[in-house]
Design a protein around this motif. Structure first.
Motif, PDB file in Angstrom:
ATOM      1  N   PRO A  86      -9.431  57.399 -28.277  1.00  0.00           N
ATOM      2  CA  PRO A  86      -8.739  56.860 -29.239  1.00  0.00           C
ATOM      3  C   PRO A  86      -8.839  55.580 -29.731  1.00  0.00           C
ATOM      4  O   PRO A  86      -8.768  55.082 -30.820  1.00  0.00           O
ATOM      5  N   GLU A  87      -9.229  54.430 -28.706  1.00  0.00           N
ATOM      6  CA  GLU A  87      -9.325  53.307 -29.076  1.00  0.00           C
ATOM      7  C   GLU A  87     -10.465  52.992 -30.021  1.00  0.00           C
ATOM      8  O   GLU A  87     -10.703  51.982 -30.972  1.00  0.00           O
ATOM      9  N   ALA A  88     -11.596  53.862 -30.163  1.00  0.00           N
ATOM     10  CA  ALA A  88     -12.677  53.874 -31.239  1.00  0.00           C
ATOM     11  C   ALA A  88     -12.129  54.022 -32.651  1.00  0.00           C
ATOM     12  O   ALA A  88     -12.746  53.473 -33.374  1.00  0.00           O
ATOM     13  N   GLY A  89     -10.930  54.610 -32.589  1.00  0.00           N
ATOM     14  CA  GLY A  89     -10.429  54.940 -34.153  1.00  0.00           C
ATOM     15  C   GLY A  89     -10.191  53.498 -34.563  1.00  0.00           C
ATOM     16  O   GLY A  89     -10.349  53.158 -35.610  1.00  0.00           O
ATOM     17  N   LEU A  90      -9.267  52.689 -33.402  1.00  0.00           N
ATOM     18  CA  LEU A  90      -8.924  51.453 -33.995  1.00  0.00           C
ATOM     19  C   LEU A  90      -9.869  50.458 -34.393  1.00  0.00           C
ATOM     20  O   LEU A  90      -9.906  49.716 -35.604  1.00  0.00           O
ATOM     21  N   LEU A  91     -10.833  50.598 -33.542  1.00  0.00           N
ATOM     22  CA  LEU A  91     -12.212  49.560 -33.789  1.00  0.00           C
ATOM     23  C   LEU A  91     -12.828  50.017 -35.115  1.00  0.00           C
ATOM     24  O   LEU A  91     -13.315  49.081 -35.757  1.00  0.00           O
ATOM     25  N   GLN A  92     -12.971  51.479 -35.286  1.00  0.00           N
ATOM     26  CA  GLN A  92     -13.773  51.679 -36.505  1.00  0.00           C
ATOM     27  C   GLN A  92     -12.650  51.496 -37.620  1.00  0.00           C
ATOM     28  O   GLN A  92     -13.409  50.925 -38.695  1.00  0.00           O
ATOM     29  N   ILE A  93     -11.490  51.451 -37.722  1.00  0.00           N
ATOM     30  CA  ILE A  93     -10.786  51.323 -38.801  1.00  0.00           C
ATOM     31  C   ILE A  93     -10.613  49.532 -39.066  1.00  0.00           C
ATOM     32  O   ILE A  93     -10.764  48.950 -40.295  1.00  0.00           O
ATOM     33  N   ARG A  94     -10.744  48.852 -38.047  1.00  0.00           N
ATOM     34  CA  ARG A  94     -10.840  47.418 -38.346  1.00  0.00           C
ATOM     35  C   ARG A  94     -12.255  46.912 -38.826  1.00  0.00           C
ATOM     36  O   ARG A  94     -12.132  46.078 -39.628  1.00  0.00           O
ATOM     37  N   ALA A  95     -13.252  47.623 -38.480  1.00  0.00           N
ATOM     38  CA  ALA A  95     -14.541  47.380 -39.080  1.00  0.00           C
ATOM     39  C   ALA A  95     -14.527  47.566 -40.418  1.00  0.00           C
ATOM     40  O   ALA A  95     -14.937  46.787 -41.526  1.00  0.00           O
ATOM     41  N   LEU A 103      -4.730  37.109 -35.851  1.00  0.00           N
ATOM     42  CA  LEU A 103      -3.802  36.130 -35.789  1.00  0.00           C
ATOM     43  C   LEU A 103      -2.960  36.530 -34.869  1.00  0.00           C
ATOM     44  O   LEU A 103      -2.072  37.471 -34.816  1.00  0.00           O
ATOM     45  N   ARG A 104      -2.501  35.937 -33.638  1.00  0.00           N
ATOM     46  CA  ARG A 104      -1.793  36.227 -32.524  1.00  0.00           C
ATOM     47  C   ARG A 104      -0.867  35.284 -32.114  1.00  0.00           C
ATOM     48  O   ARG A 104      -1.349  34.554 -31.044  1.00  0.00           O
ATOM     49  N   PRO A 105       0.397  35.038 -32.569  1.00  0.00           N
ATOM     50  CA  PRO A 105       1.178  33.893 -32.305  1.00  0.00           C
ATOM     51  C   PRO A 105       1.841  34.319 -30.986  1.00  0.00           C
ATOM     52  O   PRO A 105       2.415  35.414 -30.854  1.00  0.00           O
ATOM     53  N   VAL A 131      -6.226  32.649 -32.874  1.00  0.00           N
ATOM     54  CA  VAL A 131      -7.164  33.176 -33.893  1.00  0.00           C
ATOM     55  C   VAL A 131      -8.315  33.760 -33.183  1.00  0.00           C
ATOM     56  O   VAL A 131      -9.131  33.065 -32.617  1.00  0.00           O
ATOM     57  N   ARG A 132      -8.339  35.046 -33.302  1.00  0.00           N
ATOM     58  CA  ARG A 132      -9.306  35.772 -32.215  1.00  0.00           C
ATOM     59  C   ARG A 132     -10.155  36.508 -33.402  1.00  0.00           C
ATOM     60  O   ARG A 132      -9.797  36.952 -34.402  1.00  0.00           O
ATOM     61  N   GLU A 133     -11.553  36.284 -33.180  1.00  0.00           N
ATOM     62  CA  GLU A 133     -12.713  36.946 -33.945  1.00  0.00           C
ATOM     63  C   GLU A 133     -12.564  38.343 -33.631  1.00  0.00           C
ATOM     64  O   GLU A 133     -12.631  38.498 -32.663  1.00  0.00           O
ATOM     65  N   LEU A 138     -19.302  41.356 -28.228  1.00  0.00           N
ATOM     66  CA  LEU A 138     -19.382  42.469 -27.455  1.00  0.00           C
ATOM     67  C   LEU A 138     -18.835  43.935 -27.922  1.00  0.00           C
ATOM     68  O   LEU A 138     -19.513  44.985 -27.594  1.00  0.00           O
ATOM     69  N   TYR A 139     -17.909  43.680 -28.517  1.00  0.00           N
ATOM     70  CA  TYR A 139     -17.190  44.935 -29.058  1.00  0.00           C
ATOM     71  C   TYR A 139     -18.063  45.735 -30.292  1.00  0.00           C
ATOM     72  O   TYR A 139     -18.053  46.899 -30.157  1.00  0.00           O
ATOM     73  N   PHE A 140     -18.858  44.984 -30.844  1.00  0.00           N
ATOM     74  CA  PHE A 140     -19.667  45.721 -32.043  1.00  0.00           C
ATOM     75  C   PHE A 140     -21.036  45.330 -31.797  1.00  0.00           C
ATOM     76  O   PHE A 140     -21.919  46.297 -32.365  1.00  0.00           O
ATOM     77  N   GLY A 243     -10.622  36.222 -26.796  1.00  0.00           N
ATOM     78  CA  GLY A 243      -9.226  36.584 -27.508  1.00  0.00           C
ATOM     79  C   GLY A 243      -8.352  37.414 -26.976  1.00  0.00           C
ATOM     80  O   GLY A 243      -7.449  37.391 -27.025  1.00  0.00           O
ATOM     81  N   ASP A 244      -9.229  38.740 -26.645  1.00  0.00           N
ATOM     82  CA  ASP A 244      -8.510  39.857 -26.165  1.00  0.00           C
ATOM     83  C   ASP A 244      -7.681  39.518 -24.898  1.00  0.00           C
ATOM     84  O   ASP A 244      -6.640  39.934 -24.707  1.00  0.00           O
ATOM     85  N   ILE A 245      -8.589  38.834 -24.104  1.00  0.00           N
ATOM     86  CA  ILE A 245      -8.029  38.650 -22.693  1.00  0.00           C
ATOM     87  C   ILE A 245      -7.017  37.683 -22.756  1.00  0.00           C
ATOM     88  O   ILE A 245      -6.016  37.636 -22.068  1.00  0.00           O
ATOM     89  N   TYR A 272      -1.831  45.119 -39.527  1.00  0.00           N
ATOM     90  CA  TYR A 272      -0.881  44.559 -38.729  1.00  0.00           C
ATOM     91  C   TYR A 272      -0.644  45.307 -37.364  1.00  0.00           C
ATOM     92  O   TYR A 272      -0.573  46.506 -37.535  1.00  0.00           O
ATOM     93  N   GLU A 273      -0.720  44.712 -36.186  1.00  0.00           N
ATOM     94  CA  GLU A 273      -0.469  45.498 -35.127  1.00  0.00           C
ATOM     95  C   GLU A 273       0.140  44.684 -33.886  1.00  0.00           C
ATOM     96  O   GLU A 273      -0.289  43.716 -33.749  1.00  0.00           O
ATOM     97  N   PRO A 274       1.043  45.242 -33.381  1.00  0.00           N
ATOM     98  CA  PRO A 274       1.574  44.353 -32.033  1.00  0.00           C
ATOM     99  C   PRO A 274       0.428  44.615 -31.182  1.00  0.00           C
ATOM    100  O   PRO A 274      -0.392  45.149 -31.079  1.00  0.00           O
ATOM    101  N   VAL A 275       0.614  43.463 -30.091  1.00  0.00           N
ATOM    102  CA  VAL A 275      -0.600  42.874 -29.154  1.00  0.00           C
ATOM    103  C   VAL A 275      -0.701  44.465 -28.216  1.00  0.00           C
ATOM    104  O   VAL A 275      -1.801  44.496 -27.285  1.00  0.00           O
ATOM    105  N   HIS A 276       0.505  44.563 -27.697  1.00  0.00           N
ATOM    106  CA  HIS A 276       0.496  45.588 -26.602  1.00  0.00           C
ATOM    107  C   HIS A 276      -0.148  47.044 -26.792  1.00  0.00           C
ATOM    108  O   HIS A 276      -0.161  47.348 -28.191  1.00  0.00           O
TER     109      HIS A 276
END
Ligand code: IPM
Ligand code: MG
Length: 364
Positions: A86-95, A103-105, A131-133, A138-140, A243-245, A272-276
């Motif tokens: 499932p996580e691949a779907g998120l990474l693919q749509i981000r790309a 931006l993660r306040p 501000v996370r690149e 490593l992700y891509f 930034g993820d960590i 836009y997505e919550p961090v959790h």
């Protein structure tokens, strides 16, 4: 605004519902309508279409003004390789959407001061913008592989000057409009070439923003500083994995990971997505905290709708609801006088009531 709704897995749909209700209230108050386009992503998309990012989801999202995502991830796909999960779907749509500045306040609300395991004087008035690149590192990086025959696996960490430059410029621009005007750039320049490049480019970009102070921190010591002196930080700029960590770590400061929103800018469509995550263990129980998603809705209003006043009203409604003593399970502390534990839906409704009231008051 036309908004793609990518509710996803686990608690994603429940928290996204509450965020959408808040957006609808704002639109209605302005005599407008937001058009919502519900689309499948993550585990639910694998179940329905055999892929975590169906082509329809991508194409329709590309036609929207913004995309609001709930969460992706489902333990029933744990046996799959990373590129099929499932996580691949998120990474693919981000790309595919192309947003590279995430931006993660992380704001420590006074009402939740006792929820953090950190002493209140440490978290008092913390207001950090990570501000996370989001599209490099490593992700891509290629090549990547787990070779089961040889028992060797590798991932590749790659950054180019351009990738660092463009995210640094967004971070400096944001910092120049904040009170402290300070950037902490986080890397591992004592070990990694990618981090040496990172540090060199960030230092170069800083020259174009004389009002902003720049400091560099190594990621390991930054992990400590964030817990011991979070008040010293303003904008924290870092690469994808660090930034993820660090952004999860900031959930310790805010009292719960469920409080954190995010916005990804710089691409064709802002995401836009919550961090959790999808929190499958509590999905459907009414225990999920919708505040991360609702604060994410505020970021939609601010960054895609240019509705700064309305965004501030939503954020203020969250603060007031917490000050009134309402808590979802993750931020509830048993036996505290004046506090009441409420469900996901109730929390959403309580915040919504205040949004309505404040929008009404602001209009008259
Ligand atoms: C996040 C998440 C994602 C990430 C996962 C779900 C792919 O942890 O948004 O922080 O690692 O970026
Ligand atoms: Mg994460």
């Amino acid at each position: 605004m036309k908004i793609a709704i990518l509710a996803g897995d686990g608690i994603g749909p429940e928290v996204t519902d509450e965020a959408v209700n808040v957006l609808t209230a704002v639109a209605k108050h302005r005599g407008q309508t937001f058009e919502y386009v519900p689309l499948l992503i993550g585990g639910v998309a694998i179940t329905a279409h055999g892929t975590p990012l169906p082509e329809e989801t991508l194409q329709k999202t590309l036609q929207c003004d913004a995309a609001l995502l709930g969460a992706v991830g489902d333990n029933k796909f744990n046996h799959l390789p990373p590129n099929e999960r499932p996580e691949a779907g998120l990474l693919q749509i981000r790309a595919a959407l192309g947003g590279f500045a995430n931006l993660r306040p992380a704001v420590a609300y006074k009402a939740l001061a006792d929820n953090s395991p950190l002493r209140p004087e440490i978290t008092d008035s913390v207001d950090i913008l990570f501000v996370r690149e989001l599209l490099g590192g490593l992700y891509f990086g290629e090549p990547r592989q787990w070779d089961k025959a040889t028992g060797r696996a590798h991932n590749t960490m790659v950054y180019t000057r351009e990738e660092v430059d463009r995210v640094a410029r967004i971070a400096f621009d944001l910092a120049s409009r904040r009170t402290k005007k300070k950037i902490t750039s986080v890397d591992k320049a004592n070990v990694l070439e990618t981090s040496q490049l990172w540090r060199a480019v960030v230092t170069e970009v800083a020259k174009d923003f004389p009002s902003v102070t720049l400091e560099h921190q190594l990621v390991d010591s930054m992990a400590i500083h964030l817990m011991t002196r979070p008040r010293d930080f303003d904008v924290v700029l870092t690469e994808n994995l660090f930034g993820d960590i660090l952004s999860d770590e900031s959930g310790v400061i805010t009292g719960s990971l469920g409080m954190l929103p995010s916005a990804t800018l710089g691409g064709k469509v802002n995401l836009y997505e919550p961090v959790h995550g999808s929190a499958p263990d509590i999905a459907g129980t009414g225990k999920a905290n919708p505040i991360g998603a609702i604060l994410t809705a505020a970021l939609v209003l601010r960054h895609s709708g240019s509705l700064e006043r309305e965004a501030a009203i939503v954020e203020d409604a969250v603060v007031k609801t917490l000050e009134a003593g309402y808590r979802t399970a993750d931020i509830a502390r048993g036996g505290v006088a004046g506090q009441q534990t409420v469900s996901t839906r109730q929390m959403g409704e309580l915040i919504l009531d205040r949004v309505h009231a404040e929008l009404g008051a602001a209009a008259s």
